[in-house]
Scaffold this active site. Structure first.
Site, PDB file in Angstrom:
ATOM      1  N   GLU A 103       1.134  -1.332   0.163  1.00 54.97           N
ATOM      2  CA  GLU A 103      -0.121   0.302   0.252  1.00 54.97           C
ATOM      3  C   GLU A 103       0.996   1.386   0.239  1.00 54.97           C
ATOM      4  O   GLU A 103       0.525   1.982  -0.718  1.00 54.97           O
ATOM      5  CB  GLU A 103      -1.008  -0.157   0.626  1.00 54.97           C
ATOM      6  CG  GLU A 103      -0.344  -0.283   2.148  1.00 54.97           C
ATOM      7  CD  GLU A 103      -1.310   0.342   3.644  1.00 54.97           C
ATOM      8  OE1 GLU A 103      -0.859  -0.660   4.376  1.00 54.97           O
ATOM      9  OE2 GLU A 103      -1.482   0.823   4.220  1.00 54.97           O
ATOM     10  N   THR A 125       2.797  -8.095  -0.632  1.00 56.24           N
ATOM     11  CA  THR A 125       2.808  -8.368   0.961  1.00 56.24           C
ATOM     12  C   THR A 125       2.541  -9.665   0.775  1.00 56.24           C
ATOM     13  O   THR A 125       1.493  -9.395   0.970  1.00 56.24           O
ATOM     14  CB  THR A 125       1.754  -7.228   0.656  1.00 56.24           C
ATOM     15  OG1 THR A 125       1.591  -7.400   2.305  1.00 56.24           O
ATOM     16  CG2 THR A 125       0.617  -6.614   0.085  1.00 56.24           C
ATOM     17  N   ILE A 126       3.085  -9.852   2.189  1.00 53.23           N
ATOM     18  CA  ILE A 126       2.723 -11.065   2.946  1.00 53.23           C
ATOM     19  C   ILE A 126       1.353 -10.974   3.722  1.00 53.23           C
ATOM     20  O   ILE A 126       0.724 -12.153   3.871  1.00 53.23           O
ATOM     21  CB  ILE A 126       3.656 -11.630   3.909  1.00 53.23           C
ATOM     22  CG1 ILE A 126       3.366 -10.445   5.147  1.00 53.23           C
ATOM     23  CG2 ILE A 126       4.917 -11.761   3.522  1.00 53.23           C
ATOM     24  CD1 ILE A 126       4.424 -11.475   6.231  1.00 53.23           C
ATOM     25  N   ASP A 127       0.736  -9.800   4.308  1.00 51.11           N
ATOM     26  CA  ASP A 127      -0.264  -8.944   4.754  1.00 51.11           C
ATOM     27  C   ASP A 127      -1.396  -9.057   3.969  1.00 51.11           C
ATOM     28  O   ASP A 127      -2.937  -9.684   4.333  1.00 51.11           O
ATOM     29  CB  ASP A 127      -0.391  -7.975   5.223  1.00 51.11           C
ATOM     30  CG  ASP A 127       0.910  -7.672   5.733  1.00 51.11           C
ATOM     31  OD1 ASP A 127       0.928  -8.653   6.368  1.00 51.11           O
ATOM     32  OD2 ASP A 127       0.853  -6.414   5.952  1.00 51.11           O
ATOM     33  N   ARG A 162      -0.451 -26.453  28.466  1.00 49.15           N
ATOM     34  CA  ARG A 162      -0.608 -25.471  28.713  1.00 49.15           C
ATOM     35  C   ARG A 162      -0.611 -24.419  27.220  1.00 49.15           C
ATOM     36  O   ARG A 162      -1.541 -25.389  26.368  1.00 49.15           O
ATOM     37  CB  ARG A 162       1.615 -24.747  27.997  1.00 49.15           C
ATOM     38  CG  ARG A 162       2.485 -25.050  28.872  1.00 49.15           C
ATOM     39  CD  ARG A 162       3.726 -24.699  28.466  1.00 49.15           C
ATOM     40  NE  ARG A 162       4.443 -24.815  29.587  1.00 49.15           N
ATOM     41  CZ  ARG A 162       6.692 -25.194  29.394  1.00 49.15           C
ATOM     42  NH1 ARG A 162       6.472 -24.919  28.189  1.00 49.15           N
ATOM     43  NH2 ARG A 162       6.828 -25.232  30.222  1.00 49.15           N
ATOM     44  N   MET A 169       1.870 -12.178  11.750  1.00 48.63           N
ATOM     45  CA  MET A 169       2.110 -10.362  11.188  1.00 48.63           C
ATOM     46  C   MET A 169       0.170 -10.420  10.947  1.00 48.63           C
ATOM     47  O   MET A 169      -0.172 -10.954  10.570  1.00 48.63           O
ATOM     48  CB  MET A 169       3.209 -10.362   9.560  1.00 48.63           C
ATOM     49  CG  MET A 169       4.543  -9.989  10.631  1.00 48.63           C
ATOM     50  SD  MET A 169       5.952  -9.798   9.574  1.00 48.63           S
ATOM     51  CE  MET A 169       7.185  -9.359  10.395  1.00 48.63           C
ATOM     52  N   ARG A 171      -0.715  -6.258  10.315  1.00 47.11           N
ATOM     53  CA  ARG A 171      -1.172  -4.397  10.963  1.00 47.11           C
ATOM     54  C   ARG A 171      -2.256  -3.834  10.785  1.00 47.11           C
ATOM     55  O   ARG A 171      -2.536  -3.913  12.356  1.00 47.11           O
ATOM     56  CB  ARG A 171       0.318  -3.855   9.999  1.00 47.11           C
ATOM     57  CG  ARG A 171       0.406  -3.108  10.703  1.00 47.11           C
ATOM     58  CD  ARG A 171       0.553  -1.592   9.562  1.00 47.11           C
ATOM     59  NE  ARG A 171       1.777  -1.836   9.394  1.00 47.11           N
ATOM     60  CZ  ARG A 171       2.880  -1.229   9.928  1.00 47.11           C
ATOM     61  NH1 ARG A 171       2.910  -0.538  10.946  1.00 47.11           N
ATOM     62  NH2 ARG A 171       4.688  -1.408   9.118  1.00 47.11           N
ATOM     63  N   HIS A 272       9.429 -11.694  11.300  1.00 44.20           N
ATOM     64  CA  HIS A 272      10.090 -12.061  10.605  1.00 44.20           C
ATOM     65  C   HIS A 272      10.091 -13.091   9.323  1.00 44.20           C
ATOM     66  O   HIS A 272      10.582 -12.997   8.281  1.00 44.20           O
ATOM     67  CB  HIS A 272      11.041 -11.308  10.282  1.00 44.20           C
ATOM     68  CG  HIS A 272      10.828  -9.407  10.380  1.00 44.20           C
ATOM     69  ND1 HIS A 272      10.779  -9.058  11.723  1.00 44.20           N
ATOM     70  CD2 HIS A 272      10.470  -8.647   9.481  1.00 44.20           C
ATOM     71  CE1 HIS A 272      10.344  -7.846  12.025  1.00 44.20           C
ATOM     72  NE2 HIS A 272      10.409  -7.249  10.635  1.00 44.20           N
ATOM     73  N   GLN A 274       8.331 -15.213   9.097  1.00 41.25           N
ATOM     74  CA  GLN A 274       7.233 -15.202   8.364  1.00 41.25           C
ATOM     75  C   GLN A 274       7.371 -14.869   6.739  1.00 41.25           C
ATOM     76  O   GLN A 274       6.937 -15.126   5.430  1.00 41.25           O
ATOM     77  CB  GLN A 274       5.611 -14.569   8.346  1.00 41.25           C
ATOM     78  CG  GLN A 274       5.078 -14.938   9.683  1.00 41.25           C
ATOM     79  CD  GLN A 274       4.545 -14.149  10.554  1.00 41.25           C
ATOM     80  OE1 GLN A 274       4.008 -14.611  10.342  1.00 41.25           O
ATOM     81  NE2 GLN A 274       5.269 -13.416  11.596  1.00 41.25           N
TER      82      GLN A 274
HETATM   83  O1  F6P Z   1       5.223  -6.999   5.212  1.00 39.39           O
HETATM   84  C1  F6P Z   1       3.597  -5.966   5.986  1.00 39.39           C
HETATM   85  C2  F6P Z   1       4.341  -6.450   7.343  1.00 39.39           C
HETATM   86  O2  F6P Z   1       4.993  -7.905   7.091  1.00 39.39           O
HETATM   87  C3  F6P Z   1       3.317  -5.932   8.490  1.00 39.39           C
HETATM   88  O3  F6P Z   1       2.909  -6.921   8.701  1.00 39.39           O
HETATM   89  C4  F6P Z   1       4.680  -5.937   9.596  1.00 39.39           C
HETATM   90  O4  F6P Z   1       3.976  -5.214   9.970  1.00 39.39           O
HETATM   91  C5  F6P Z   1       5.687  -5.177   9.114  1.00 39.39           C
HETATM   92  O5  F6P Z   1       5.536  -5.663   7.483  1.00 39.39           O
HETATM   93  C6  F6P Z   1       6.431  -4.890   9.541  1.00 39.39           C
HETATM   94  O6  F6P Z   1       7.763  -4.598   8.530  1.00 39.39           O
HETATM   95  P1  F6P Z   1       9.444  -3.954   9.022  1.00 39.39           P
HETATM   96  O7  F6P Z   1       9.583  -4.597  10.582  1.00 39.39           O
HETATM   97  O8  F6P Z   1      10.046  -4.785   8.160  1.00 39.39           O
HETATM   98  O9  F6P Z   1       9.141  -2.775   9.022  1.00 39.39           O
END
Ligand code: F6P
Length: 343
Positions: A103, A125-127, A162, A169, A171, A272, A274
């Site tokens: 984005e 984007t992985i998101d 447990r 990830m 956001r 990361h 992921q």
């Molecule tokens: O690529 C997007 C993303 O994976 C988000 O889900 C995550 O919040 C962010 O990147 C973290 O990226 P960085 O720590 O590299 O800034």
């Protein structure tokens, strides 16, 4: 044509596969010449480039990351950032720029295209939270990694009776959480789209454990938030695009669960992991299809557009449409995950 490429924002498995496809079709079909801007928009602002050709991408199809490097530099942050980018393209004789990003990167690409620059976007984007495309490459890989982690956590959770909290990830959108939660058989999945009630989560865990299943997996997206007033989640650092640095809800949630239920609780923050490493076959194919479509869009001069996946086909959509709103989790899919909460 002289075609430039850049990869911006968080890296993602499949970036090299996209560029490999762009260069392969451009060079072999049209005799295009390629350069790459180093570290996303930072390279455009500074005019730092490297030459690219078919040879550059040999052996990179299975390689994660990006051979061009990436950054979260945002040219739109400064008054003349967009104009500087446009000047760089002109000065270097660039006939087309292919911007590969999420984005933020594509938001800048959209502004640059609006200023008259010949820009085509590729969603990454992985998101998986970009509108106008059903999927972004990198997402399938991230879900696969998260699912494998959950599978492994089940056995150790069961051995020790447990609760395991797994932070993934995501956001603003919980696509990875929901897919991995369903695929991995999570007891509960928490996403940014819906504030969660920690008491309801704990009640579900207690119900499950009292039924004799003394282990649970709670998947939480990093952007998930509790309902107002239930507990505090610290968030302060902000990047160039104004995004708060996340990562921490998992620890806070685990403490709350342990305090409220008395069940021993552990946390795994996948972070990361992921995003690193080799793309799945699905992501390699999607990235390759996007790359071939992007160089076709360049030769059709479809400036200000982005390649996208819709109903299984690769199409062109306007960049403005793609960056307008984020794609959040389909409530129907979340309802599917919800069927398995507790129990
Ligand atoms: O690529 C997007 C993303 O994976 C988000 O889900 C995550 O919040 C962010 O990147 C973290 O990226 P960085 O720590 O590299 O800034």
């Amino acid at each position: 044509m002289r075609v430039a490429m850049l990869t911006g924002g968080g890296d993602c498995p499949g970036l090299n596969a996209v560029m490999r496809a762009i260069v392969r079709k451009g060079e072999r079909r049209w005799g295009d010449e390629f350069i790459g801007f180093v570290d996303g928009w930072r390279g455009v602002l500074d005019g730092e480039t490297v030459p690219l050709d078919v040879g550059t991408f040999r052996g990179t199809l299975p390689r994660g990351g990006t051979v061009l490097g990436s950054s979260r530099t945002n040219p739109a942050k400064t008054d003349d950032g967009i104009a500087t980018c446009a000047d760089t393209l002109e000065r270097l004789g660039v006939d087309a720029l292919v911007a590969i990003g999420g984005e933020d990167t594509l938001g800048v690409a959209n502004e640059l295209a609006a200023a008259g620059a010949p820009v085509v976007g590729v969603p990454k984007t992985i998101d998986n939270d970009l509108s106008a495309t059903e999927l972004t490459f990198g997402f399938d890989t991230a879900v696969q990694i998260a699912t494998e982690a959950i599978d492994r956590l089940h056995t150790t959770a069961e051995s020790h009776h447990r609760v395991m909290v797994v932070e993934v990830m995501g956001r603003h959108a919980g696509h990875i959480a929901v897919w991995a939660g369903i695929a991995g058989g999570a007891t509960y999945t928490l996403i940014p789209e819906e504030r969660f009630d920690v008491d309801a989560v704990c009640a579900a865990l207690v119900q499950r454990h009292e039924m004799g299943r003394y282990a649970s997996i709670v998947v939480v997206a990093e952007g998930a938030q509790p309902v107002e007033g239930s507990f505090h989640v610290a968030r302060d650092e902000v990047d160039a695009f104004g995004h708060v640095r996340l990562g921490g809800i998992g620890n806070t949630l685990a403490n709350e669960i342990e305090a409220r239920t008395g069940y021993e609780t552990r946390v795994t923050i996948l972070g990361h992991v992921q995003r690193g490493g080799t793309p799945t076959a699905f992501d390699r194919v999607l990235a390759t299809r996007f790359g071939v479509a992007a160089i076709d869009a360049v030769h059709d001069q479809r400036w200000g557009t982005m390649v996208a996946l819709q109903a299984g086909e690769i199409v062109s959509v306007s960049l403005a449409e793609a960056v307008g709103t984020l794609k959040t989790v389909d409530p129907d899919l979340y309802d599917v995950a919800r069927v398995f909460f507790a129990g």
